[in-house]
Design a protein around this motif. Sequence first.
Motif, mmCIF file in Angstrom:
data_model
loop_
_atom_site.group_PDB
_atom_site.id
_atom_site.type_symbol
_atom_site.label_atom_id
_atom_site.label_comp_id
_atom_site.label_asym_id
_atom_site.label_seq_id
_atom_site.Cartn_x
_atom_site.Cartn_y
_atom_site.Cartn_z
ATOM 1 N N GLU A 63 0.807 -1.217 0.000
ATOM 2 C CA GLU A 63 0.000 0.000 0.000
ATOM 3 C C GLU A 63 0.844 1.273 0.000
ATOM 4 O O GLU A 63 0.290 2.378 0.008
ATOM 5 N N GLN A 64 2.175 1.121 0.019
ATOM 6 C CA GLN A 64 3.034 2.293 0.150
ATOM 7 C C GLN A 64 4.090 2.308 -0.951
ATOM 8 O O GLN A 64 4.571 1.243 -1.362
ATOM 9 N N PRO A 65 4.472 3.480 -1.435
ATOM 10 C CA PRO A 65 5.497 3.551 -2.487
ATOM 11 C C PRO A 65 6.837 3.015 -1.980
ATOM 12 O O PRO A 65 7.376 3.542 -1.001
ATOM 13 N N TRP A 67 9.887 3.274 -3.065
ATOM 14 C CA TRP A 67 10.990 4.228 -3.091
ATOM 15 C C TRP A 67 10.882 5.208 -1.933
ATOM 16 O O TRP A 67 11.897 5.672 -1.414
ATOM 17 N N TYR A 68 9.666 5.509 -1.498
ATOM 18 C CA TYR A 68 9.472 6.363 -0.318
ATOM 19 C C TYR A 68 10.007 5.647 0.923
ATOM 20 O O TYR A 68 10.750 6.234 1.721
ATOM 21 N N ARG A 109 3.185 -7.594 -5.132
ATOM 22 C CA ARG A 109 3.665 -6.228 -4.888
ATOM 23 C C ARG A 109 4.652 -6.198 -3.725
ATOM 24 O O ARG A 109 5.653 -5.473 -3.775
ATOM 25 N N ALA A 113 8.428 -4.980 -4.188
ATOM 26 C CA ALA A 113 8.824 -3.799 -3.423
ATOM 27 C C ALA A 113 10.061 -4.074 -2.577
ATOM 28 O O ALA A 113 10.963 -3.228 -2.477
ATOM 29 N N TYR A 136 5.893 -2.666 -10.529
ATOM 30 C CA TYR A 136 6.727 -1.476 -10.374
ATOM 31 C C TYR A 136 7.682 -1.369 -11.554
ATOM 32 O O TYR A 136 8.304 -2.365 -11.956
#
Length: 264
Positions: A63-65, A67-68, A109, A113, A136
């Motif tokens: 649920e979160q980017p 790269w962030y 995902r 990730a 991604y």
Amino acid sequence: MKYGFILMGEPNEVVELAQEAEQAGWDGVFLPDNWMTAWILLTAIATCTKRIALGTMLTPLPEQPPWYIAAQTATLDQLSNGRVILTAGLGVLELDKFGMQDNKVRAQRLDEALELINIWWQGEPSQTLTYEGRHYHLQEMQASVDWRTQRPVQTPRIPIWVIGGVKQSQLRRAARWDGAVINGKPDEIGKRKTAIEELREGLPLRDIIVEGETPPNDPERAGSIVRPFAEAGATWWLESMWEWEGISRAYDIRTRVRSGPPRY
């Protein structure tokens, strides 16, 4: 065995509790990360502590980017002089706020990730980051600042913990990374630890993490609860008092933090 505490509450209260946890001898504090606020709180904790490990329990990475998360954790690892742990999982299915109710897609995902984050952490200043997955896609991405600010202190990377569940896919994921969070009785801990290490071709897993709750004022009882898990191979005990609401419960949590970790 090391001992951590999963903290919840108002931001200022969490930061105060983390300081008290370090003073009381706990080895780590871990925060829920449902809305990408944990890293802000952990940064505040890092500035007023010196020793205690800083982590999440857990970050719902699908649920979160990624790269962030890669940049935030690397920056915090530098700020804290190498005290960060990233615990990542699918997250809890609540509202379909991200349109990802399919657990198979969420698992894909998650795996992509984690791979992307690991590549990001190991980037060189002159290196461009490329990644081509199912979910991604990054093409010749280069940080707009010195890449060294995007790399963690810890080598070869910030420890990554994942859920070491009963499914073969979960065991394979745990074998790929650094720690497995395993729920169950001590004999189940031992079985899954063995299964994961077999997938690692005999290479010992760095950490086995278990959660539980021990009484604050009964060291003998606390020790008797923890001992079987340590003997089964657990390396971290996370004190988890998930029922937070209510004045009496808040008092219980603070009391438990101040009384220090269980010992055996």
